[in-house]
Design an enzyme around this catalytic site. Structure first.
Site, PDB file in Angstrom:
ATOM      1  N   ASP A   1     -33.512 -35.767 -32.980  1.00 43.07           N
ATOM      2  CA  ASP A   1     -34.732 -35.036 -32.695  1.00 43.07           C
ATOM      3  C   ASP A   1     -35.269 -35.011 -31.208  1.00 43.07           C
ATOM      4  O   ASP A   1     -35.782 -33.816 -30.773  1.00 43.07           O
ATOM      5  CB  ASP A   1     -35.744 -35.751 -33.640  1.00 43.07           C
TER       6      ASP A   1
ATOM      7  N   PHE B   1     -35.276 -53.959 -30.385  1.00 46.16           N
ATOM      8  CA  PHE B   1     -34.526 -54.123 -29.239  1.00 46.16           C
ATOM      9  C   PHE B   1     -34.973 -53.382 -28.129  1.00 46.16           C
ATOM     10  O   PHE B   1     -34.262 -53.016 -27.055  1.00 46.16           O
ATOM     11  CB  PHE B   1     -33.144 -53.517 -29.745  1.00 46.16           C
TER      12      PHE B   1
ATOM     13  N   THR C   1     -40.284 -41.500 -39.787  1.00 48.84           N
ATOM     14  CA  THR C   1     -39.274 -41.636 -40.721  1.00 48.84           C
ATOM     15  C   THR C   1     -39.139 -42.979 -41.379  1.00 48.84           C
ATOM     16  O   THR C   1     -38.924 -43.223 -42.533  1.00 48.84           O
ATOM     17  CB  THR C   1     -37.766 -41.168 -40.223  1.00 48.84           C
TER      18      THR C   1
ATOM     19  N   HIS D   1     -39.240 -27.851 -34.071  1.00 50.65           N
ATOM     20  CA  HIS D   1     -38.492 -28.096 -35.453  1.00 50.65           C
ATOM     21  C   HIS D   1     -38.218 -26.547 -35.918  1.00 50.65           C
ATOM     22  O   HIS D   1     -38.877 -25.566 -35.537  1.00 50.65           O
ATOM     23  CB  HIS D   1     -39.152 -28.718 -36.355  1.00 50.65           C
TER      24      HIS D   1
ATOM     25  N   ASP E   1     -32.483 -37.466 -37.908  1.00 50.76           N
ATOM     26  CA  ASP E   1     -33.872 -36.871 -37.647  1.00 50.76           C
ATOM     27  C   ASP E   1     -33.523 -35.522 -36.841  1.00 50.76           C
ATOM     28  O   ASP E   1     -33.007 -35.649 -35.603  1.00 50.76           O
ATOM     29  CB  ASP E   1     -34.667 -37.840 -36.674  1.00 50.76           C
TER      30      ASP E   1
ATOM     31  N   SER F   1     -41.378 -35.061 -39.877  1.00 47.90           N
ATOM     32  CA  SER F   1     -40.438 -36.179 -40.058  1.00 47.90           C
ATOM     33  C   SER F   1     -41.377 -36.899 -41.350  1.00 47.90           C
ATOM     34  O   SER F   1     -40.800 -37.378 -42.255  1.00 47.90           O
ATOM     35  CB  SER F   1     -40.040 -37.137 -39.296  1.00 47.90           C
TER      36      SER F   1
ATOM     37  N   ASP G   1     -33.774 -34.547 -41.982  1.00 50.16           N
ATOM     38  CA  ASP G   1     -35.517 -34.275 -42.510  1.00 50.16           C
ATOM     39  C   ASP G   1     -35.928 -32.906 -42.323  1.00 50.16           C
ATOM     40  O   ASP G   1     -36.348 -32.202 -42.998  1.00 50.16           O
ATOM     41  CB  ASP G   1     -36.502 -35.227 -41.848  1.00 50.16           C
ATOM     42  N   HIS G   2     -35.137 -32.368 -41.135  1.00 50.06           N
ATOM     43  CA  HIS G   2     -35.484 -30.739 -40.511  1.00 50.06           C
ATOM     44  C   HIS G   2     -34.373 -30.566 -39.659  1.00 50.06           C
ATOM     45  O   HIS G   2     -33.873 -31.322 -39.247  1.00 50.06           O
ATOM     46  CB  HIS G   2     -36.934 -30.739 -40.486  1.00 50.06           C
TER      47      HIS G   2
ATOM     48  N   GLU H   1     -31.869 -44.556 -39.931  1.00 49.55           N
ATOM     49  CA  GLU H   1     -32.150 -43.269 -39.378  1.00 49.55           C
ATOM     50  C   GLU H   1     -31.661 -43.244 -37.980  1.00 49.55           C
ATOM     51  O   GLU H   1     -31.850 -44.166 -37.038  1.00 49.55           O
ATOM     52  CB  GLU H   1     -33.894 -43.243 -39.017  1.00 49.55           C
TER      53      GLU H   1
HETATM   54 ZN   LIG Z   1     -39.214 -33.759 -33.902  1.00 50.58          ZN
END
Ligand SMILES: [Zn+2]
Lengths: 636, 249
Positions: A460, A411, A285, A598, A172, A222, A501-502, A455
């Site tokens: 991110d 978790f 995501t 982003h 991510d 995302s 994703d970006h 993921e």
């Molecule tokens: Zn973000």
């Protein structure tokens, strides 16, 4: 290549004898009649001079031989004493092949790259050969000829579906600059310069680019991007598993706009399925693999407007736990067995807002957020009595992957820890590589194959916080998970795709010299001191275009939440006495924002295994779904 | 695994029994720790006065600043970690910070400093003088002189509450003064704390991904509203006294 080396060797050997030699003594004069005493005999001398390649007389090098008499008797042959010159040129080459003289050919970078081309060609031929066209290793297929539409279809069909297993890794926010700097950091931690290092997926044979924009956004998020990758079409920013006809936040627009996902198609085919995220498992995501939601924030019922709840929209956590029933209700006559592996964070969205339901390692006094009093972990256990619910490292370690039917691992109350912080978790958390290995060991018990999405969700978050250290260490952890998956699976039946994703507004700037610490200050080529800007101040290689800006939390030993929540502090700072490589250092930014953003540039797609050859060129991001669909033949 | 849980349950039970019996013995005359308090914090040189309201139960403490409408909620968990949630009361919204987020320097928050308002290291290192002896506990003055300034905190141990705090320079000039104004407020501690629990919260990690929420967008563009910079003195590992609000560069 070899020829040139031999030639050089020969030259070197000749060179050894290329020193000044005494000539043999001159022959004594023929005894004649007795007459006036003759002059004493003169020594004749020979002088050898080594000639370099490119010499006008010996283009390939050689030896110049000068001979003459030592008229002045000084024992050496002066130029004026030379009366004959001959050349012994390098044998075997009568004309100069100019390519042999190019330094490129003798350069290891050049040679390795040439080798890579040869390997790439073989890889491509292997990848596009089919069982019908013969042995893959000897295939010379560069194009296919078919005589009829039916034949063409048969050929396409034979290329299709060769991937029994599909694994999609998503970093991510893992833009290209993040991969580059993570690779350098990983290499430098291994004692290398770093730039030449390769992360696991850097070694994959196929790569391409993806254009990440959402239908209504130039710079995406995302939710829209993962929906594109999982469902094969672009949609709006902020929505999950629904097309662009959706109105974000409006529950009534969901019905009729829901999309099928690659995970659902795999499930319908009887494959095993799994999802892993280091973020909350209800985060955008992972949610895009199983949920349909008008808003990414509807992670549990308390996050939804009352109107949406009343209108019958379901929160994302509910859609995960009841995935099996919801999928069967959407697909007529279907009978699926549900997701086998779920690993991630986000327990709060599965538990009632009641301290009585706290997990042993809750960090809040009331862990759960749900206001409908439902305990979804209990509902899951009731639904799958043979399944195992785990919440900590000990429970995770105790999973018997060969006998367990399915697992549900949550978790953390919220996101799982940053890799850099993982040691601090109360009950312990598995790494992304550990979760990937356990998931594959469970999923591969199904001989029909599996679909797994993994993921790395916190690259991110670290970027949003302006922490390159956090983003890079989480990227390295993802690369380790990819390596584990690659080693545990077979290239002949498993497609592995690694992508993002970006990107983020994260740059590698200035002119640092080779091997300069990637988290350090720019030190120019040939220099030992940091380079300075127009104001005379040093600057870091890594930086952000926007965000919180400079923070140096690395050497603070006391609690300082006031600093933590402080306003953005953008612009240049004097870093002369700052250790920019410490985990607490946050890079400078230009535009002051509380959270870095982003970016809109393309991201990389890396692939290996059946169908990987389809990853080429610059693509719309939704193509990722179609590659997985083709390779796995998911919607047959 | 199971055994572990059972064991810890037993231990918890035993611990609770101990606390309960001790509590019972004292309850006859002593009211125990106060749950609400308000302070007036005065900084004469800045001519600045701030009100701080304290709401607490055993493992949860809220510091409420009425002027800025900001509440900082601290929760002590079983592992001894302290979790911070920062509430913006007039927006009915909160931002949660994960404990031990090293990247963002959330680590080892000092529970004493949140609960008693004086940090553990300060209390451990200060010289103590009993000012008053009561049946339920003493009133103790803790003092440290450092860098020409003298810090004196007075704590009523029976009520487990800071009753006064003063900083004076070497000439005896007052630099800062905290006054306990009341231990009875209009809102009960449990009411105040459960009210906070109804506000919508967002993880600090998530604020960058939301472009549609007006509150978060405002925060991203304008930055956080700061609480007061006054007070909250505690001592770090280097035995230096710091104001928690101060920036350390
Ligand atoms: Zn973000």
């Amino acid at each position: 290549m070899k020829k040139l080396q031999l030639t050089l060797l020969a030259t070197a050997i000749i060179g050894l004898s290329g020193c000044l030699d005494d000539g043999d003594d001159g022959a004594q004069g023929v005894r004649g009649q007795t007459g006036p005493q003759g002059e004493s005999g003169l020594n004749s001398l020979i002088r050898q001079t080594q000639l370099a390649v490119g010499n006008a007389n010996c283009p390939n090098g050689g030896v110049q031989i000068d001979s003459g008499l030592d008229t002045d008797g000084d024992g050496s042959l002066a130029d004026s004493e030379v009366n004959e010159t001959s050349y012994a040129c390098q044998p075997g080459v009568t004309s100069v092949n100019s390519s042999e003289l190019l330094t490129n050919l003798n350069n290891p970078w050049f040679v390795e790259a040439q080798q890579e081309i040869a390997e790439a060609r073989t890889t491509w031929l292997q990848a596009t050969s089919t069982s019908q066209t013969g042995n893959a290793t000897t295939a010379q297929v560069t194009s296919y000829k078919t005589n009829s539409a039916a034949e063409k279809q048969a050929l396409v069909d034979s290329l299709k579906g060769q991937a029994k297993n599909v694994i999609l890794f998503v970093g991510d926010g893992m833009g290209v600059s993040t991969i580059t700097s993570a690779r350098i950091l990983d290499g430098q931690m291994a004692g290398k310069d770093g730039e030449e290092h390769q992360l696991s997926f850097d070694k994959f044979p196929f790569a391409g680019l993806a254009k990440t924009y959402n239908v209504d956004a130039q710079t995406p998020d995302s939710a829209g991007t993962m929906t594109a990758m999982m469902s094969g079409l672009k949609t709006d920013v902020g929505v999950i598993g629904v097309d662009e006809d959706i109105v974000r936040g409006d529950c009534s627009t969901v019905t009729g706009n829901e999309l099928a996902t690659a995970l659902e198609l795999a499930e319908l085919q009887g494959k095993s399925t799994g999802i892993i995220s280091t973020a909350r498992i209800t985060h955008a995501t992972p949610a895009a693999t199983y949920a349909k939601s008008a808003d990414r924030n509807w992670e549990d019922v308390s996050d939804m407007p009352t109107a949406a709840v009343d209108a019958g929209c379901k929160d994302i956590a509910d859609q995960l736990v009841n995935f099996e029933a919801y999928l069967e209700s959407r697909v007529a006559d279907s009978d699926v067995d549900g997701i086998e592996v779920v690993f991630g964070g986000g327990r709060r969205h599965f538990l009632p807002r009641d301290a009585a339901f706290n997990s042993p390692d809750a960090v809040s006094s009331v862990e759960g957020d749900r206001t409908d009093n439902r305990d979804l972990t209990a509902e899951w256990m009731a639904q799958y009595p043979a399944g195992q619910y785990v919440y900590d490292q000990a429970g995770f370690d105790a999973i018997n992957t060969e006998t367990v039917e399915r697992v549900f691992g949550l978790f953390n109350e919220s996101h799982m820890q940053y890799e850099a912080d993982r040691g601090n978790d109360i009950a312990g958390e598995p790494s992304i590589a550990e979760m990937t290995a356990t998931a594959i060991n469970i999923l591969d018990n199904n001989e029909d194959g599996f679909f797994l999405m993994v993921e790395s969700g916190r690259i991110d978050h670290a970027h949003h916080a302006g922490s390159a250290y956090g983003a890079l260490t989480d990227t390295i952890a993802l690369a380790e998970a990819v390596d584990v998956a690659d080693k545990m699976t077979d290239d002949s039946d498993t497609l592995i795709i690694v992508t993002a994703d970006h990107g983020h507004v994260f740059t590698i700037a200035g002119y640092p010299k080779r091997g300069n610490p990637i988290l350090g200050k720019v030190v120019s080529v040939g220099s030992e001191e940091p380079a300075t800007d127009a104001d005379g101040m040093p600057y870091t290689t890594l930086g952000y275009t926007n965000g919180l800006g400079y923070r140096n939390l690395g050497d603070m030993v006391f609690d300082a939440d006031a600093s933590y929540a402080a306003a953005p502090d953008a612009g240049r700072k004097d870093l002369t006495d700052v250790n920019t490589e410490s985990p607490g250092f946050h890079q400078e930014s230009l535009v002051p924002l509380t959270s870095e953003t982003h970016s809109g540039e393309d991201i990389g797609i890396f692939a290996k295994g059946p169908g990987a050859f389809l990853v080429t060129g610059t693509n719309e991001q939704n193509m990722v779904f179609h590659i997985m669909n083709f390779a796995g033949d998911l919607n047959k | 695994m199971k055994n572990k849980i059972v064991l810890s349950l037993i231990l918890t039970f035993l611990l609770l029994c101990t606390i309960a019996s001790k509590g019972l013995a004292e309850e006859s005359q002593c009211s125990g720790a106060v749950t609400v308090a308000s302070y007036k914090i005065y900084q004469p040189r800045l001519d600045k006065t701030e009100i701080l309201e304290l709401y607490r139960n055993k493992n949860t403490v809220a510091h409420y600043y009425p002027k800025n409408q900001i509440t900082e909620l601290y929760e002590l968990n079983k592992a001894g970690q302290v979790k911070l949630t920062k509430y913006f009361n007039d927006h009915k919204r909160g931002i949660e910070y994960q404990p031990n987020d090293k990247l963002n320097n959330i680590r080892n928050l000092d529970w004493a400093q949140k609960y008693k308002l004086m940090g553990k290291n300060f209390l451990d290192n200060a010289s103590q003088q009993i000012k008053q002896t009561n049946d339920c506990g003493d009133v103790i003055a803790y003092s440290i002189t450092q860098d020409h300034n003298t810090f004196v905190a007075t704590i009523d141990t029976a009520k487990d509450i800071l009753t006064a705090f003063e900083i004076t320079d070497e000439k005896g000039n007052l630099l800062e003064k905290w006054e306990l104004q009341s231990t009875e407020l209009a809102t009960d501690s449990s009411v105040f704390l459960s009210q906070l629990n109804t506000y919508q919260t967002t993880d600090y990690a998530d604020i960058g991904d939301d472009h549609t929420d007006p509150f978060l967008t405002k925060m991203v563009n304008l930055g956080f509203i700061e609480k007061s910079s006054s007070g909250f003195y505690h001592m770090d590992d280097k035995q230096q006294l710091h104001a928690v609000g101060e920036h350390s560069h």
